[in-house]
Design a protein around this motif. Structure first.
Motif, short mmCIF file in Angstrom:
data_model
loop_
_atom_site.label_atom_id
_atom_site.label_comp_id
_atom_site.label_asym_id
_atom_site.label_seq_id
_atom_site.Cartn_x
_atom_site.Cartn_y
_atom_site.Cartn_z
N MET A 115 0.81 -1.21 0.00
CA MET A 115 0.00 0.00 0.00
C MET A 115 0.85 1.27 0.00
SD MET A 115 -3.31 0.49 -0.02
CE MET A 115 -3.85 -1.11 0.53
N LEU A 116 0.44 2.22 -0.82
CA LEU A 116 0.96 3.58 -0.80
C LEU A 116 -0.12 4.44 -0.16
CD1 LEU A 116 2.96 5.82 -1.63
CD2 LEU A 116 1.74 5.93 -3.80
N THR A 117 0.19 5.05 0.98
CA THR A 117 -0.76 5.90 1.68
C THR A 117 -0.33 7.35 1.53
OG1 THR A 117 -1.18 4.14 3.29
CG2 THR A 117 -1.85 6.38 3.90
N ILE A 118 -1.18 8.13 0.88
CA ILE A 118 -0.93 9.56 0.70
C ILE A 118 -1.65 10.27 1.84
CG2 ILE A 118 -1.15 11.53 -0.85
CD1 ILE A 118 -1.49 9.44 -3.15
N LYS A 119 -0.89 10.91 2.68
CA LYS A 119 -1.44 11.54 3.88
C LYS A 119 -2.11 12.88 3.55
CE LYS A 119 2.18 9.42 6.67
NZ LYS A 119 3.31 9.69 7.57
N ARG A 120 -3.17 13.20 4.28
CA ARG A 120 -3.90 14.47 4.13
C ARG A 120 -4.32 14.74 2.67
NH1 ARG A 120 0.41 15.36 7.16
NH2 ARG A 120 1.41 16.69 5.66
N TYR A 121 -5.00 13.78 2.09
CA TYR A 121 -5.37 13.86 0.68
C TYR A 121 -6.75 14.48 0.46
CZ TYR A 121 -6.11 12.21 -4.12
OH TYR A 121 -6.36 12.14 -5.47
N PHE A 122 -7.75 13.99 1.16
CA PHE A 122 -9.13 14.40 0.90
C PHE A 122 -9.49 15.72 1.58
CE2 PHE A 122 -9.42 9.81 0.13
CZ PHE A 122 -9.98 9.83 -1.13
N PHE A 123 -10.21 16.57 0.85
CA PHE A 123 -10.68 17.85 1.37
C PHE A 123 -12.08 17.66 1.93
CE2 PHE A 123 -12.86 21.88 0.90
CZ PHE A 123 -11.95 22.75 1.48
N ASN A 128 -6.59 10.23 4.61
CA ASN A 128 -5.58 9.62 3.76
C ASN A 128 -6.20 8.96 2.55
OD1 ASN A 128 -3.78 10.37 5.74
ND2 ASN A 128 -3.65 8.34 6.64
N LYS A 129 -5.40 8.83 1.50
CA LYS A 129 -5.77 8.08 0.30
C LYS A 129 -4.84 6.88 0.21
CE LYS A 129 -7.36 7.26 -3.90
NZ LYS A 129 -8.70 6.74 -4.07
N CYS A 130 -5.42 5.69 0.12
CA CYS A 130 -4.62 4.46 0.02
C CYS A 130 -4.71 3.91 -1.39
CB CYS A 130 -5.11 3.43 1.02
SG CYS A 130 -4.90 3.93 2.74
N VAL A 131 -3.55 3.59 -1.96
CA VAL A 131 -3.46 3.04 -3.31
C VAL A 131 -2.65 1.74 -3.22
CG1 VAL A 131 -2.60 3.41 -5.64
CG2 VAL A 131 -3.50 5.34 -4.33
N GLN A 132 -3.20 0.67 -3.75
CA GLN A 132 -2.46 -0.59 -3.76
C GLN A 132 -1.27 -0.47 -4.72
OE1 GLN A 132 -5.45 -3.54 -4.71
NE2 GLN A 132 -5.86 -3.87 -2.53
N ALA A 181 -2.51 16.24 -2.81
CA ALA A 181 -2.62 16.16 -1.36
C ALA A 181 -2.05 17.44 -0.77
CB ALA A 181 -1.83 14.95 -0.83
N VAL A 182 -2.44 17.75 0.44
CA VAL A 182 -2.06 19.03 1.03
C VAL A 182 -0.55 19.14 1.29
CG1 VAL A 182 -2.40 18.37 3.46
CG2 VAL A 182 -2.74 20.73 2.77
N ASP A 183 -0.01 20.26 0.85
CA ASP A 183 1.33 20.73 1.20
C ASP A 183 1.27 22.24 0.95
OD1 ASP A 183 3.94 21.52 1.54
OD2 ASP A 183 4.79 20.16 0.04
N TYR A 184 0.97 22.97 2.01
CA TYR A 184 0.74 24.41 1.86
C TYR A 184 1.97 25.16 1.37
CZ TYR A 184 -3.66 23.65 4.24
OH TYR A 184 -4.91 23.21 4.58
N ARG A 185 3.14 24.61 1.53
CA ARG A 185 4.36 25.29 1.10
C ARG A 185 4.73 24.97 -0.35
NH1 ARG A 185 8.57 26.26 5.46
NH2 ARG A 185 7.49 28.17 5.93
N ARG A 186 4.02 24.04 -0.97
CA ARG A 186 4.35 23.61 -2.33
C ARG A 186 4.33 24.78 -3.31
NH1 ARG A 186 0.41 19.91 -3.15
NH2 ARG A 186 1.69 18.24 -2.33
N CYS A 187 3.38 25.68 -3.17
CA CYS A 187 3.22 26.79 -4.11
C CYS A 187 3.74 28.12 -3.57
CB CYS A 187 1.76 26.92 -4.51
SG CYS A 187 1.15 25.52 -5.44
N LEU A 188 4.32 28.11 -2.41
CA LEU A 188 4.84 29.34 -1.83
C LEU A 188 6.33 29.46 -2.10
CD1 LEU A 188 3.07 29.28 1.65
CD2 LEU A 188 2.45 30.65 -0.35
N PRO A 189 6.82 30.69 -2.24
CA PRO A 189 8.27 30.85 -2.38
C PRO A 189 8.95 30.49 -1.06
CG PRO A 189 7.16 32.98 -2.27
CD PRO A 189 6.10 31.94 -2.29
N GLY A 190 10.20 30.13 -1.16
CA GLY A 190 10.94 29.80 0.05
C GLY A 190 11.75 28.54 -0.13
#
Length: 128
Positions: free
Chosen positions: A21-29, A34-38, A71-80
């Motif tokens: 399983m691949l578990t993507i944390k904090r996926y659903f709004f 989490n979102k689990c993918v085999q 999935a959530v990563d608030y810094r993904r689109c921010l400069p820094g």
């Protein structure tokens, strides 16, 4: 630390990978579930470091124009400081590609190659 799906091969604050399983944390709004993918369903994995990613193709959270749900990563689109963080998109051919962040892309893909099907295609850019 073992998980319900077996021993953990890779884990950071964004994702967990076990043999099955691949578990993507904090996926659903908006509940951040989490979102689990085999792992046997993985077909294509795209990746690009966050420093060189194009903002038009990514989002902090939710569906982008190119059909990727992030999935959530608030810094993904921010400069820094994005050094060492990588955007990854997986396709299991179900109509919605899934995007997430990993902190150690080399360790993640080394572990993923051990459990994914031999037919998994890995592409080193996000030109989807």
């Amino acid at each position: 630390m073992p998980s319900y799906f077996g021993p953990v091969l890779y884990e950071d604050e964004f994702v967990q990978l076990t043999e099955d399983m691949l578990t993507i944390k904090r996926y659903f709004f908006p509940l951040m579930r989490n979102k689990c993918v085999q792992t046997r369903h993985l077909r294509i994995a795209y990746f690009d470091d966050q420093e060189s990613s194009k903002y038009a193709n990514i989002r902090s959270w939710g569906k982008a124009a190119n059909g990727v749900y992030w999935a959530v990563d608030y810094r993904r689109c921010l400069p820094g400081d994005k050094l060492g963080k990588t955007n990854v998109v997986i396709d299991i051919e179900d109509g919605v590609m899934k995007g997430f962040t990993v902190k150690d892309v080399q360790a993640f893909f080394d572990s993923l190659r051990m459990v994914a099907p031999n037919s998994l295609i890995i592409v080193d850019n996000l030109n989807i």
